[in-house]
Design a protein around this motif. Structure first.
Motif, PDB file in Angstrom:
ATOM      1  N   LEU A 150     -25.528 -18.418  18.153  1.00 10.05           N
ATOM      2  CA  LEU A 150     -25.657 -18.814  19.736  1.00 10.05           C
ATOM      3  C   LEU A 150     -24.826 -19.302  20.629  1.00 10.05           C
ATOM      4  CD1 LEU A 150     -27.489 -18.834  22.100  1.00 10.05           C
ATOM      5  CD2 LEU A 150     -28.788 -20.061  21.886  1.00 10.05           C
ATOM      6  N   LEU A 151     -24.397 -20.151  20.102  1.00 11.18           N
ATOM      7  CA  LEU A 151     -23.052 -21.530  20.185  1.00 11.18           C
ATOM      8  C   LEU A 151     -21.855 -20.327  20.528  1.00 11.18           C
ATOM      9  CD1 LEU A 151     -23.751 -23.454  21.980  1.00 11.18           C
ATOM     10  CD2 LEU A 151     -22.292 -25.011  19.760  1.00 11.18           C
ATOM     11  N   PRO A 152     -21.091 -19.956  19.544  1.00 12.41           N
ATOM     12  CA  PRO A 152     -20.526 -19.197  19.713  1.00 12.41           C
ATOM     13  C   PRO A 152     -20.052 -18.310  20.300  1.00 12.41           C
ATOM     14  CG  PRO A 152     -21.149 -19.890  17.007  1.00 12.41           C
ATOM     15  CD  PRO A 152     -22.040 -20.170  18.183  1.00 12.41           C
ATOM     16  N   ALA A 153     -21.486 -17.643  20.854  1.00 13.14           N
ATOM     17  CA  ALA A 153     -21.517 -16.500  21.568  1.00 13.14           C
ATOM     18  C   ALA A 153     -21.703 -17.117  23.105  1.00 13.14           C
ATOM     19  CB  ALA A 153     -22.956 -16.112  21.901  1.00 13.14           C
ATOM     20  N   LEU A 154     -21.805 -18.250  23.592  1.00 13.93           N
ATOM     21  CA  LEU A 154     -21.784 -19.231  25.108  1.00 13.93           C
ATOM     22  C   LEU A 154     -20.395 -19.136  24.825  1.00 13.93           C
ATOM     23  CD1 LEU A 154     -25.078 -21.925  24.782  1.00 13.93           C
ATOM     24  CD2 LEU A 154     -23.860 -18.919  26.109  1.00 13.93           C
ATOM     25  N   SER A 155     -19.649 -20.152  23.931  1.00 15.53           N
ATOM     26  CA  SER A 155     -18.006 -19.502  23.992  1.00 15.53           C
ATOM     27  C   SER A 155     -17.140 -19.261  24.034  1.00 15.53           C
ATOM     28  CB  SER A 155     -17.515 -20.738  22.716  1.00 15.53           C
ATOM     29  OG  SER A 155     -16.489 -20.690  22.860  1.00 15.53           O
ATOM     30  N   MET A 156     -17.568 -17.908  23.135  1.00 16.40           N
ATOM     31  CA  MET A 156     -17.446 -16.468  24.009  1.00 16.40           C
ATOM     32  C   MET A 156     -17.358 -15.759  25.395  1.00 16.40           C
ATOM     33  SD  MET A 156     -16.737 -14.311  19.769  1.00 16.40           S
ATOM     34  CE  MET A 156     -18.359 -14.575  19.663  1.00 16.40           C
ATOM     35  N   MET A 157     -19.026 -15.926  25.549  1.00 19.15           N
ATOM     36  CA  MET A 157     -19.030 -15.383  26.985  1.00 19.15           C
ATOM     37  C   MET A 157     -18.611 -16.244  28.492  1.00 19.15           C
ATOM     38  SD  MET A 157     -20.775 -12.472  26.765  1.00 19.15           S
ATOM     39  CE  MET A 157     -21.906 -12.895  28.833  1.00 19.15           C
ATOM     40  N   PHE A 158     -17.909 -17.315  27.724  1.00 20.11           N
ATOM     41  CA  PHE A 158     -17.508 -18.656  28.869  1.00 20.11           C
ATOM     42  C   PHE A 158     -15.843 -18.000  28.586  1.00 20.11           C
ATOM     43  CE2 PHE A 158     -14.433 -22.346  29.867  1.00 20.11           C
ATOM     44  CZ  PHE A 158     -15.531 -22.990  31.079  1.00 20.11           C
ATOM     45  N   SER A 159     -15.859 -17.794  27.609  1.00 20.44           N
ATOM     46  CA  SER A 159     -13.798 -17.440  27.939  1.00 20.44           C
ATOM     47  C   SER A 159     -13.107 -15.915  27.659  1.00 20.44           C
ATOM     48  CB  SER A 159     -12.594 -18.328  26.562  1.00 20.44           C
ATOM     49  OG  SER A 159     -13.607 -17.742  25.559  1.00 20.44           O
ATOM     50  N   ASP A 160     -14.626 -14.869  28.061  1.00 22.32           N
ATOM     51  CA  ASP A 160     -14.541 -13.632  27.447  1.00 22.32           C
ATOM     52  C   ASP A 160     -12.910 -13.680  26.336  1.00 22.32           C
ATOM     53  OD1 ASP A 160     -14.384 -11.175  28.468  1.00 22.32           O
ATOM     54  OD2 ASP A 160     -13.584 -11.029  30.129  1.00 22.32           O
ATOM     55  N   ALA A 161     -12.954 -14.071  25.681  1.00 22.46           N
ATOM     56  CA  ALA A 161     -12.366 -13.772  24.304  1.00 22.46           C
ATOM     57  C   ALA A 161     -12.735 -13.500  22.950  1.00 22.46           C
ATOM     58  CB  ALA A 161     -11.527 -15.143  24.514  1.00 22.46           C
ATOM     59  N   PRO A 162     -12.481 -12.946  21.593  1.00 25.03           N
ATOM     60  CA  PRO A 162     -12.781 -13.320  20.837  1.00 25.03           C
ATOM     61  C   PRO A 162     -12.883 -14.389  19.702  1.00 25.03           C
ATOM     62  CG  PRO A 162     -11.079 -11.802  20.650  1.00 25.03           C
ATOM     63  CD  PRO A 162     -11.122 -12.287  22.369  1.00 25.03           C
ATOM     64  N   ILE A 163     -12.517 -15.882  20.257  1.00 23.16           N
ATOM     65  CA  ILE A 163     -12.362 -16.787  19.787  1.00 23.16           C
ATOM     66  C   ILE A 163     -13.045 -17.818  20.550  1.00 23.16           C
ATOM     67  CG2 ILE A 163     -11.288 -18.641  19.080  1.00 23.16           C
ATOM     68  CD1 ILE A 163     -10.294 -16.102  17.450  1.00 23.16           C
ATOM     69  N   SER A 164     -14.720 -18.967  19.148  1.00 22.70           N
ATOM     70  CA  SER A 164     -15.179 -19.701  19.492  1.00 22.70           C
ATOM     71  C   SER A 164     -14.942 -20.965  18.979  1.00 22.70           C
ATOM     72  CB  SER A 164     -16.620 -18.563  19.032  1.00 22.70           C
ATOM     73  OG  SER A 164     -16.505 -18.641  17.375  1.00 22.70           O
ATOM     74  N   GLY A 165     -14.418 -20.870  17.998  1.00 27.11           N
ATOM     75  CA  GLY A 165     -13.832 -22.549  17.619  1.00 27.11           C
ATOM     76  C   GLY A 165     -12.428 -22.639  17.340  1.00 27.11           C
ATOM     77  N   VAL A 166     -12.143 -23.758  16.761  1.00 23.32           N
ATOM     78  CA  VAL A 166     -11.159 -24.272  16.263  1.00 23.32           C
ATOM     79  C   VAL A 166     -10.610 -24.889  15.595  1.00 23.32           C
ATOM     80  CG1 VAL A 166      -9.388 -23.097  17.455  1.00 23.32           C
ATOM     81  CG2 VAL A 166     -10.407 -25.185  18.061  1.00 23.32           C
ATOM     82  N   GLY A 167     -10.461 -25.467  13.997  1.00 20.80           N
ATOM     83  CA  GLY A 167     -10.365 -26.744  13.914  1.00 20.80           C
ATOM     84  C   GLY A 167      -8.813 -26.659  13.667  1.00 20.80           C
ATOM     85  N   MET A 168      -7.909 -27.466  12.538  1.00 22.82           N
ATOM     86  CA  MET A 168      -6.883 -27.742  12.203  1.00 22.82           C
ATOM     87  C   MET A 168      -6.269 -27.996  10.811  1.00 22.82           C
ATOM     88  SD  MET A 168      -4.102 -30.393  14.316  1.00 22.82           S
ATOM     89  CE  MET A 168      -4.215 -30.236  15.425  1.00 22.82           C
ATOM     90  N   LEU A 169      -5.586 -27.430  10.410  1.00 20.18           N
ATOM     91  CA  LEU A 169      -5.007 -27.682   8.532  1.00 20.18           C
ATOM     92  C   LEU A 169      -4.618 -29.619   8.411  1.00 20.18           C
ATOM     93  CD1 LEU A 169      -4.057 -24.791   7.417  1.00 20.18           C
ATOM     94  CD2 LEU A 169      -6.269 -25.379   7.151  1.00 20.18           C
ATOM     95  N   VAL A 170      -4.739 -30.192   7.239  1.00 22.07           N
ATOM     96  CA  VAL A 170      -3.784 -31.415   6.952  1.00 22.07           C
ATOM     97  C   VAL A 170      -3.840 -31.602   5.675  1.00 22.07           C
ATOM     98  CG1 VAL A 170      -4.531 -32.559   9.271  1.00 22.07           C
ATOM     99  CG2 VAL A 170      -6.489 -32.297   7.314  1.00 22.07           C
ATOM    100  N   HIS A 171      -2.855 -31.920   5.130  1.00 16.55           N
ATOM    101  CA  HIS A 171      -3.036 -32.836   3.751  1.00 16.55           C
ATOM    102  C   HIS A 171      -3.343 -33.898   3.779  1.00 16.55           C
ATOM    103  CE1 HIS A 171      -0.552 -28.470   3.914  1.00 16.55           C
ATOM    104  NE2 HIS A 171      -1.499 -28.411   1.775  1.00 16.55           N
ATOM    105  N   VAL A 172      -3.935 -34.060   3.213  1.00 12.53           N
ATOM    106  CA  VAL A 172      -4.400 -35.194   2.651  1.00 12.53           C
ATOM    107  C   VAL A 172      -5.384 -35.712   1.532  1.00 12.53           C
ATOM    108  CG1 VAL A 172      -5.191 -36.116   5.372  1.00 12.53           C
ATOM    109  CG2 VAL A 172      -7.122 -35.043   3.603  1.00 12.53           C
ATOM    110  N   PRO A 173      -5.102 -36.959   0.561  1.00 10.80           N
ATOM    111  CA  PRO A 173      -5.307 -37.083  -0.365  1.00 10.80           C
ATOM    112  C   PRO A 173      -6.286 -37.086  -0.966  1.00 10.80           C
ATOM    113  CG  PRO A 173      -4.117 -38.776   0.075  1.00 10.80           C
ATOM    114  CD  PRO A 173      -4.151 -37.968   1.395  1.00 10.80           C
ATOM    115  N   ASN A 174      -6.782 -36.276  -2.015  1.00  9.43           N
ATOM    116  CA  ASN A 174      -8.191 -36.456  -2.546  1.00  9.43           C
ATOM    117  C   ASN A 174      -9.048 -36.935  -3.132  1.00  9.43           C
ATOM    118  OD1 ASN A 174      -9.792 -35.959  -4.893  1.00  9.43           O
ATOM    119  ND2 ASN A 174      -9.918 -33.915  -4.604  1.00  9.43           N
ATOM    120  N   LYS A 175      -9.802 -37.479  -2.102  1.00  9.64           N
ATOM    121  CA  LYS A 175     -11.405 -38.589  -2.988  1.00  9.64           C
ATOM    122  C   LYS A 175     -10.946 -39.220  -3.752  1.00  9.64           C
ATOM    123  CE  LYS A 175     -15.943 -40.334  -2.197  1.00  9.64           C
ATOM    124  NZ  LYS A 175     -16.999 -40.260  -1.770  1.00  9.64           N
ATOM    125  N   TRP A 176     -10.744 -38.095  -5.211  1.00  8.40           N
ATOM    126  CA  TRP A 176     -10.746 -39.129  -6.364  1.00  8.40           C
ATOM    127  C   TRP A 176      -9.112 -38.444  -7.243  1.00  8.40           C
ATOM    128  CZ3 TRP A 176     -15.128 -40.552  -7.033  1.00  8.40           C
ATOM    129  CH2 TRP A 176     -16.410 -40.365  -6.558  1.00  8.40           C
TER     130      TRP A 176
END
Length: 392
Positions: A150-176
């Motif tokens: 539902l939430l992604p659908a609302l996002s795509m309806m609002f923007s009239d586009a096929p993208i509902s969400g974004v994230g960003m790539l980061v290189h960070v040290p592994n916890k262990w």
């Protein structure tokens, strides 16, 4: 899972005289209506109607209803045929309605979803094409989702586009191991309760997921990679990673208070009577565009033209001119099938090897390479109009 129909009823034209008019959309026992616009021959509603648990075999009947004195009557009709409606992506256009001699058209934005809200198991039809890009993926690159639910659908309806969400790539040290690894950082409701790679937390919030695992976990019909056109300089990369880690560590404070989301405001306006007491934490996914903009700003790489402009949707961020054209990493559902059926060798992404990409399905068998989409919304092949076919 339940099938959902979302229709943004925008406006109508062609009425021969001024009337009090509303729109009703029905499917079997489900019926939703817009407000009534009074004394006009060019009504504008801009009202979003949501029909849950619809019967796919029945289609949906759109009725234009006029009220004169105390009597109401249907003056135009249109049948939405689900069998010929693309799923999980918005379709927006003018539709000609069936009338008694008049030429009435109505502008609708339609999204029909047949997918479950949560992903319970890998989809055997998923196609992946990411391995050849991994060596050149870098901190600051964007990952875009065509989400399901539902939430992604609302996002795509609002923007009239096929993208509902974004994230960003980061290189960070592994916890262990403390060895840098590729993660994706994203604001997420985390409805599937996947474990945060650094904290082990399964709660909603700003989450860090191992990137390749996330490609398989994410409940989305498509996932795309939008690389930065220019790699970050060491100082900018250090600032970006530090900002992400600081915000990720500061989960107990109201880290969302500085982020604005026009989609959240719009959703509360449309469904305020159904939501009741909702706040940013209920719409965590929709804060992602504002977070990406803020992250780019802290790294000193936000393009000048966006310095004073908040992104209205995830698609706005995808269109930032600091990012390259989206490259598909995972495809599924009807959109994936269509792209696979019409695929041709893809041009190499910036910095990647010119060799042909290796694509594979979830079961490991190889497929042909995948073309990069241009995000032009595909047209429906046809519509049923009360027994008469209508081309779209």
């Amino acid at each position: 899972g339940r099938h959902k129909l979302m229709v943004l009823v925008e406006e109508a034209k062609g009425l021969s005289r001024s009337l009090d008019v509303s729109v009703t959309i029905s499917n079997d026992h489900i019926k939703k209506s817009t407000q009534t616009i009074r004394k006009t021959n060019e009504p504008k509603w801009n009202r979003l109607l949501l029909l849950n648990d619809v019967n796919a075999k029945s289609g949906a009947l759109v009725e234009l209803i006029a009220t004169e004195t105390t009597q109401s009557s249907v003056i135009a009709e249109l049948l939405i045929d689900f069998q010929n409606t693309p799923t999980d992506r918005p379709i927006s256009k003018w539709f000609t309605m069936q009338t008694n001699g008049e030429s009435i058209a109505i502008k609708l934005r339609i999204l029909y979803s047949t997918s479950a809200e949560t992903k319970k198991a890998p989809n055997p039809t998923d196609c992946f094409a990411y391995e050849q890009h991994l060596p050149v993926m870098k901190t600051g690159d964007l990952i875009a989702f065509s989400g399901i639910g539902l939430l992604p659908a609302l996002s795509m309806m609002f923007s009239d586009a096929p993208i509902s969400g974004v994230g960003m790539l980061v290189h960070v040290p592994n916890k262990w191991t403390k060895v840098p690894e590729l993660f994706i950082v994203e604001f997420s409701r985390n409805t599937e309760q996947y474990m945060d790679a650094l904290t082990g937390d399964k709660q909603p919030g700003l989450r860090l997921f191992r990137f390749v695992e996330r490609l398989y976990q994410c409940n989305a019909s498509s996932i795309f990679w939008c690389p930065l056109k220019t790699a970050l300089k060491p100082d900018a990369e250090k600032k970006l990673v530090q900002f992400v880690l600081d915000r990720h560590k500061d989960q107990k404070s109201d880290a969302t208070s500085t982020l604005n989301s026009p989609i959240i405001d719009w959703t509360i306006q449309e469904f305020g009577d159904m939501i009741g007491g909702a706040n940013n934490s209920h719409f965590m996914d929709l804060l992602a565009p504002a977070f990406v903009r803020e992250t780019l700003w802290h790294a000193g790489i936000l393009p000048a033209r966006y310095q004073n402009t908040e992104p209205r949707s995830s698609m706005d961020v995808v269109r930032y001119d600091c990012f390259c054209r989206p490259t598909p990493l995972r495809l599924s559902g009807q959109a994936g099938k269509a792209l696979l059926n019409n695929s041709a060798p893809n041009s190499p992404a910036p910095g990647s090897s010119p060799s042909s990409p290796r694509s594979r399905r979830a079961n490991g068998s190889s497929t042909r390479s995948i073309t990069t989409p241009d995000f032009k919304i595909s047209k429906m092949q046809r519509y049923e109009k009360l027994g008469k076919k209508q081309n779209v």
